[in-house]
Design a protein around this motif. Structure first.
Motif, mmCIF file in Angstrom:
data_model
loop_
_atom_site.group_PDB
_atom_site.id
_atom_site.type_symbol
_atom_site.label_atom_id
_atom_site.label_comp_id
_atom_site.label_asym_id
_atom_site.label_seq_id
_atom_site.Cartn_x
_atom_site.Cartn_y
_atom_site.Cartn_z
ATOM 1 N N THR A 86 0.868 -1.169 0.000
ATOM 2 C CA THR A 86 0.000 0.000 0.000
ATOM 3 C C THR A 86 0.908 1.224 0.000
ATOM 4 O OG1 THR A 86 -0.099 0.164 2.408
ATOM 5 C CG2 THR A 86 -1.766 -1.214 1.329
ATOM 6 N N VAL A 90 -3.273 7.395 0.313
ATOM 7 C CA VAL A 90 -4.270 6.439 -0.152
ATOM 8 C C VAL A 90 -4.512 6.623 -1.647
ATOM 9 C CG1 VAL A 90 -6.673 5.729 0.022
ATOM 10 C CG2 VAL A 90 -5.405 6.305 2.085
ATOM 11 N N VAL A 92 -6.985 5.236 -4.347
ATOM 12 C CA VAL A 92 -8.084 4.461 -4.926
ATOM 13 C C VAL A 92 -8.607 5.225 -6.131
ATOM 14 C CG1 VAL A 92 -8.748 3.453 -2.712
ATOM 15 C CG2 VAL A 92 -9.889 5.528 -3.503
ATOM 16 N N ASN A 101 -12.668 -1.375 -7.290
ATOM 17 C CA ASN A 101 -11.351 -1.006 -6.789
ATOM 18 C C ASN A 101 -10.601 -2.229 -6.273
ATOM 19 O OD1 ASN A 101 -10.254 1.961 -6.399
ATOM 20 N ND2 ASN A 101 -12.485 2.079 -6.494
ATOM 21 N N LEU A 119 1.009 0.480 -10.110
ATOM 22 C CA LEU A 119 0.938 -0.186 -8.808
ATOM 23 C C LEU A 119 1.715 -1.499 -8.816
ATOM 24 C CD1 LEU A 119 -2.850 0.386 -8.068
ATOM 25 C CD2 LEU A 119 -0.953 1.402 -6.809
ATOM 26 N N LEU A 160 -11.383 3.679 3.550
ATOM 27 C CA LEU A 160 -10.484 3.739 2.388
ATOM 28 C C LEU A 160 -9.210 2.947 2.660
ATOM 29 C CD1 LEU A 160 -10.568 7.455 1.171
ATOM 30 C CD2 LEU A 160 -11.315 5.427 -0.086
ATOM 31 N N LYS A 161 -8.711 3.078 3.888
ATOM 32 C CA LYS A 161 -7.498 2.338 4.262
ATOM 33 C C LYS A 161 -7.745 0.841 4.168
ATOM 34 C CE LYS A 161 -4.736 5.615 5.922
ATOM 35 N NZ LYS A 161 -3.301 5.726 6.105
ATOM 36 N N GLU A 164 -7.797 -0.266 0.514
ATOM 37 C CA GLU A 164 -6.448 -0.473 -0.018
ATOM 38 C C GLU A 164 -5.903 -1.836 0.374
ATOM 39 O OE1 GLU A 164 -3.814 2.738 1.213
ATOM 40 O OE2 GLU A 164 -3.506 2.900 -0.958
ATOM 41 N N ARG A 167 -7.528 -4.538 -1.679
ATOM 42 C CA ARG A 167 -6.948 -4.604 -3.022
ATOM 43 C C ARG A 167 -5.599 -5.313 -3.001
ATOM 44 N NH1 ARG A 167 -6.258 0.913 -5.884
ATOM 45 N NH2 ARG A 167 -4.685 1.142 -4.275
ATOM 46 N N ALA A 168 -4.788 -4.991 -1.982
ATOM 47 C CA ALA A 168 -3.481 -5.643 -1.869
ATOM 48 C C ALA A 168 -3.665 -7.152 -1.649
ATOM 49 C CB ALA A 168 -2.684 -5.030 -0.729
#
Ligand code: ATP
Length: 256
Positions: A86, A90, A92, A101, A119, A160-161, A164, A167-168
């Protein structure tokens, strides 16, 4: 020879013009370990992440992920080795849904296009339905199900955190690199996030390299901590050991 470390950074040196950002940095992360990476502003922590991700070139030293030389590979190939990260700020896609996302972690170069490449996302070929199911399962695990179809830009900061993180995790990392995840969170949110990451490690099993200024987060999550100062590794030990290490105290006071 036993299992190689999740990450082995040895004596890495990086220069930007005349500025020496890393000057013999050495960091090891054992498989299944949570290693903290701390140090005063400008110590080179983010630069080190960018070296592992192959976004920056290194002048000398070596970086291996699970025993594989990273410096001979491209960013997408490093991601293919099971490295996810990450970012400090942030990142996104604010106008895409939360679910989409997360799917960016699975579909490089389709949705997200150049962003996915930036990314360092790997090429994974699976059916779209399988990936959607995985994404939904991750959203549930990260308590984001209620937001799945909302536009990501609408999410509160703490969510939002977690997005992320989802997504990771979509990349099925064996090594997760987190860059200041506690930044901007309240004390309560920090403890919740630490608890969440602990749970995710239990269910997914990955090593973590955690860059963090928040010592509550570090103490609650890290088995060991590596301390950087001016691009050099100055101490390695448990959170308690490094906190009481005179060289570490001096590095923070001297830089203040
Ligand atoms: P912080 O805790 O403030 O995030 P950090 O430990 O992550 O700091 P870095 O951001 O890695 O530190 O910076 C280390 C040094 O490298 C700094 O002197 C910084 O100015 C320099 N640096 C980093 N990236 C670049 C770049 N792309 N070009 C020039 N200098 C850079």
């Amino acid at each position: 020879r036993g299992t190689p470390p999740a990450l082995s950074i040895l004596d890495v040196r990086v220069e930007f013009g005349g500025i020496i950002a890393l000057d013999g940095a050495t960091v090891g992360v054992a498989p299944d370990q949570v290693m903290g990476l701390i140090g005063p502003n400008g110590a080179g922590k983010t630069t080190l992440f960018n070296c592992v991700s192959r976004l920056y070139e290194v002048q000398s030293g070596s970086i291996e992920v699970h025993g594989t030389d990273v410096l001979a590979r491209r960013p997408d190939q490093v991601a293919g080795l099971g490295v996810a990260r990450t970012f400090q700020n942030v990142g996104v896609f604010p106008t895409e849904t939360v679910l989409d996302n997360v799917l960016v972690g699975a579909y490089p170069r389709t949705r997200g296009g150049m962003w996915a490449t930036a990314l360092g996302l790997p090429s994974i070929r699976r059916s779209e339905r399988t990936e959607r199911e995985r994404a939904r399962a991750l959203l549930a695990e990260l308590e984001l199900t209620a937001y799945a179809d909302e536009v990501a830009g609408q999410l509160p900061f703490g969510s939002l955190k977690r997005l992320e993180l989802a997504r990771a995790l979509m990349m099925e990392p064996r090594l997760l690199m987190l860059d200041e995840p506690a930044n901007g969170l309240t004390h309560g949110e920090v403890l919740e996030l630490a608890e969440l990451v602990r749970g995710l490690r239990g269910s997914h099993g990955f090593a973590v390299l955690l860059v963090e200024h928040n010592m509550d987060m570090v103490a609650s999550l890290c088995d060991e901590v590596t301390v950087l100062e001016l691009g050099r590794t100055i101490a390695v030990g448990t959170p308690d050991q490094v906190r009481s290490d005179p060289r570490v105290i001096e590095a923070y006071l001297g830089g203040a």
